[in-house]
Every structure is written in C-alpha cells, then in structure tokens.
Design an enzyme around this catalytic site. Structure first.
Site, PDB file in Angstrom:
ATOM      1  N   GLY A  84      81.637   0.544  30.486  1.00  0.00           N
ATOM      2  CA  GLY A  84      80.972   0.747  31.565  1.00  0.00           C
ATOM      3  C   GLY A  84      79.980   1.683  31.844  1.00  0.00           C
ATOM      4  N   GLY A  86      78.372  12.488  34.058  1.00  0.00           N
ATOM      5  CA  GLY A  86      77.872  11.410  34.556  1.00  0.00           C
ATOM      6  C   GLY A  86      76.328  11.879  34.806  1.00  0.00           C
ATOM      7  CE  LYS A  97      70.791   6.311  29.455  1.00  0.00           C
ATOM      8  NZ  LYS A  97      70.028   5.549  28.439  1.00  0.00           N
ATOM      9  N   GLY A 122      79.006   4.799  32.901  1.00  0.00           N
ATOM     10  CA  GLY A 122      79.746   6.277  33.102  1.00  0.00           C
ATOM     11  C   GLY A 122      78.708   7.044  33.563  1.00  0.00           C
ATOM     12  NE  ARG A 123      74.443   9.050  29.562  1.00  0.00           N
ATOM     13  CZ  ARG A 123      73.245   9.481  28.872  1.00  0.00           C
ATOM     14  NH1 ARG A 123      72.731  10.628  29.633  1.00  0.00           N
ATOM     15  NH2 ARG A 123      72.941   8.865  28.042  1.00  0.00           N
ATOM     16  CG  ASP A 179      78.458  -0.158  23.996  1.00  0.00           C
ATOM     17  OD1 ASP A 179      78.944  -0.315  22.924  1.00  0.00           O
ATOM     18  OD2 ASP A 179      77.958   0.965  24.567  1.00  0.00           O
ATOM     19  NE  ARG A 193      74.989  -2.244  29.276  1.00  0.00           N
ATOM     20  CZ  ARG A 193      74.354  -1.293  28.886  1.00  0.00           C
ATOM     21  NH1 ARG A 193      74.340  -0.990  27.749  1.00  0.00           N
ATOM     22  NH2 ARG A 193      73.633  -0.473  29.986  1.00  0.00           N
TER      23      ARG A 193
END
Length: 489
Positions: free
Chosen positions: A88, A124, A111, A90-91, A250, A181
């Site tokens: 997932g 993050g 991002k 994450g940041r 991913d 993705r």
C-alpha cells in the site's frame, strides 16, 4: 485567494477495502522548488496560484484544496520475487482525480506527505534527493516519448528526515493516468476476494480501456491490453538504455506508464548485465532482464484474473497462457523495430536483427557509450565516422561492422540527410546521466537549484544538439562515475 482543483474522483468511490482515508501530515515550512507550469495548465490548474504561498502549502500537504478526497491506496506485491500480501501507499496520498485538457483522467498524488496505515513503521516522508531524481527522470522520460508518470511540483518541507543521515525533507506532486498496479490486483486475489478483483478490473477497463467494456470477453481483452502495453513500454526502456531498478509487481502499472523512479538509472557504457540499484544484489532487474521480468509480473496479473476468465480453472489457465504467450512477439516486434530505426533502416529485411546484435556485441566488448554510439551513428549516416569510432576502445571493431552497415543502408532509397534526420529523431543526444543527477542533488543540498533548473531545460529537448550544453552529452570521468543508486526509503 483559493487554489481550485476541479476534482472528479472515482477511485475513492470504490469499496472501503480499496484504500484508507487519510489526510497528509502538515509540514513545518513548505517552500516551492519547482512547478511544472505547462503540466499545470494541461491539468486545468492555475500555475500562478500554485506558485503562491497557499499553493506551496497544498503541494506540500499542509493544506487541502477544495474537493480533495485524500486516500492511501491498498496493494500487495512481489518484491524481488517474494510476495508481501499488504504493502500500500506508505508515503503517498492521492488527493483526487482531474480531467485534463485532452479529456484524460489524471491522478494527483503527494509523495512524501506523511505516514499512512500502510507505512509499516516508515516515517511516510521523502528526502530531497529522491524527490529531485524522480522529477528529473520522469520529465526526461516524457521528453523522450516514453509513457510515464509526470512531476507537477517539488517542494521542501522545512523539516529533516532520518535516513543514513539527517536530510532535508521534500514532497513530490506526482501525476499519473492512474496509480493502479499489478500489486493492486494481487491485494484482493491473495485474500480470495474475487468480487474485489472483478470490481477493480471493471474500474480499470472503464478508466483505461473503455473500448473493451462491451467486448464479449472483457477480462481477456484487459489482460491482452496490459500485456501489449508492458511489452511496448519495456522495449522503449531498452532502446534508450534505461534501467528501472526495482521492477516489483507493485511498481508495474496496468496503464502502461513507467512508475516509481527509485534506484533507476541510464547506462553509460553498454552492458546487458548492468545493475545500479543498491538493493538488487542478485541482478534480478538488470538491463537485459527487464523483458523477462515484465512477463513474470504479467503472469502474476494473469493469476489474479483467472476466476474472471473461465469457471473451469484449467481452461482459465490455458486461456491466460495463450495471452501471455503473445508477450514475446509483441516485445520483439517493438524492440527490433526500434533498433532498426536507431541504425537508420526504413525497411525490415532478413539479417537486420543479426546486424544490430553484432553492433551491440561490439559495443559491449569495447565499453562503448550506449547513447553516444547511436547518436554518433546518426552523424556517420551523412558525415564523419569520427564521433562513433571514438566510443570504441578498438575503433577497428566499429570499422568492420560499418562496412556491412553501409552495404545494408545502400539498399534503401533515402538520402544520407533523410537517414540522418530520422536517426536523430530516435537517438537522443541528452539523457539524465547519473553523475549529472547526483551533481544536481548535491548542489540542492546546499540550497543551489540553478543546476537543477539547467538540467531540466537541457533534458526537455533530448533530440536537439543544443551546442551550448554539449558538456551534458559527455559520459562521466572515472572519478564521476555513479555505480549505485538508492531507494528513497
């Protein structure tokens, strides 16, 4: 004064299992480094407002624009061949979607905007260096004509992030036709959630491949389209000497765009086994391995789609294998067509593949610079051989090959000038060479962004000579070589 984003969000309208609702974590003191004004206009945004203090706060995640529906997307993935059932964002946080001037739906994502439920003990955040690298390389790929995510803006956060040392923090605003993705499909398939797989497939079809929505077998057609786009994409990577560096499932977009510029790099000397990524210790994602890895990733997608292809599993596997079997031909067709163009051939003939391969073999043996060899070959088509011969430690290796090449091009009616122009249009003079990117990052760490601006300007016209920037074509000196690139986490 309000910065308005004309959001029309669809992904956040999917079931709650597809994402986590989370707002960006405010940063201390955002400062705009760079706004991609042409891209802002393409997205229907006001670049003047985005360059305002309020705009910088939005681009850093300190303030949400009206209509934003911030989410972190759920996905799984094979990382270096090992499956992780939950990864997932994450940041990264998806602010929402807009329809651009061409009627194409685009994600706008931050991002480095703070932790999410998928952060897995990460902070993050993003450091300045990786943000600048992704901005530079993604925009260079766009200028080269390769499908890619785009960079709308880069801002500093006014905070420090802990990596091996304390580094300046930054946030990248990334734009993509979507962030879906192969790993997104794997997230649901790993849980036995066939309904989730189906909903995701229907969403992808509606968003990226609407013409197959009414097809007799839409899920077969979906797999066929993703296979075709990935085959074409990876062929384009190889034709410019690009190494993604971390081709996990991913990091494989179902839209066919290049995504996630972590330890990516462009080759200097041609070497099929070239690896730059510090985390690719076994060379899984080496330059020449990228086509087979793309097929491996697509096979993982096909596994997710099996319940949608046929009720009988054996029949579904057989149908998936037939579609996956088309990858090799599609990749080879795109790659060989591109190579013929790079050496100035207009018509395909028997023996062309061997002719190009012999050149590549000679380049590998003679430490020839990939980009400069092909650019020099364009000059040799109409002028002197000097610039291309200079790339070979033994120029006689090129001379021997050039005899066969000149015999071959003599069979075609194009004039030398026509051939040279065609070759220049596919063989760039400028790529984001690793040592140049590193120099830009080091200058930025000292709050000097002039090299960053100049490199972006040069790379925006990769197929033009730009004599005033000729130094940017040069490969690194031995002491300038960058042998490893790193992820931003």
């Amino acid at each position: 004064m309000t910065v308005h984003f004309p959001f029309q969000n669809t992904y956040s309208a999917l079931p709650a299992s597809f994402f986590a609702r989370v707002a960006p974590t405010p940063v201390a003191a955002p400062r705009l480094i760079k706004l991609n004004r042409p891209l802002a206009l393409q997205l229907g945004l006001d670049p003047d407002l985005l360059e305002s203090p309020e705009g910088a706060e939005i681009l850093a995640g300190k303030r949400l624009p009206d209509g934003a529906d911030p989410i972190a997307m759920a996905y799984a993935g094979h990382q270096f061949g090992h499956f992780v059932p939950q990864l997932g964002d994450g940041r990264a946080i998806l602010l929402g979607e807009v329809i651009d001037k061409d009627g194409i739906r685009r994600d706008i994502q931050l991002k480095g905007s703070g932790p999410t439920p998928f952060s897995r003990r990460g902070d993050g955040r993003a450091a300045l260096g990786p943000v600048l690298r992704e901005y530079i390389v993604s925009e260079a790929m766009c200028a080269l004509g390769i499908p890619t995510t785009r960079s709308l803006a880069a801002v500093t956060s006014g905070e420090r992030v802990q990596r091996e040392t304390m580094l300046p923090g930054a946030v990248l605003t990334r734009v993509a036709s979507s962030h879906i993705r192969v790993g997104t499909f794997q997230f649901f398939a790993a849980r036995g959630d066939t309904d989730g797989v189906r909903k995701l497939a229907d969403h992808v079809i509606a968003r990226h491949y609407p013409d197959i929505g009414m097809a007799e077998r839409p899920y077969h057609a979906l797999l066929e389209r993703v296979v075709a786009r990935q085959a074409d994409l990876v062929a384009r990577w190889l034709l410019v000497g690009f190494i993604h560096g971390v081709m996990n499932t991913d990091n494989t977009s179902v839209s066919g765009e290049t995504i996630d510029y972590g330890p990516c790099a462009f080759m200097d000397d041609y070497n099929p086994a070239q690896v730059f990524s510090s985390i690719d210790e076994m060379g899984r994602y080496a330059y020449a391995n990228q086509p087979q890895i793309a097929l491996w990733n697509l096979t993982r997608l096909a596994e997710c789609l099996l319940p949608l292809l046929a009720d009988d599993k054996d029949k579904a596997i057989e149908q998936a294998q037939m579609i996956l079997g088309e990858f090799a031909e599609k990749f080879t067709t795109a790659y060989q067509s591109g190579l013929r163009k790079k050496i100035g051939l207009f018509i395909a003939r028997d023996g062309d593949e061997a002719l190009v391969q012999d050149l590549l073999d000679a380049m590998a043996k003679n430490a020839a610079d990939f980009t400069l060899t092909f650019r020099g070959l364009a000059n040799a088509a109409a002028d002197s051989d000097d610039s291309v011969r200079a790339q070979f430690t033994d120029p006689a290796a090129f001379d021997e090959w050039a005899v066969r090449w000149r015999t071959r091009i003599a069979d075609e009616p194009q004039s030398p000038a026509e051939r040279q122009a065609a070759m220049r249009a596919v063989n760039p003079a400028f790529i984001p060479r690793n040592h140049r990117v590193e120099a830009v990052i080091q200058a930025a760490l000292n709050d000097d962004y002039a090299p960053f601006e100049e490199l972006l300007a040069v790379l925006s016209k990769p197929y033009e000579d730009q004599p005033q920037f000729a130094a940017y074509t040069e490969p690194p000196l031995p002491e300038q070589r960058v042998t490893q690139t790193f992820c931003g986490t």
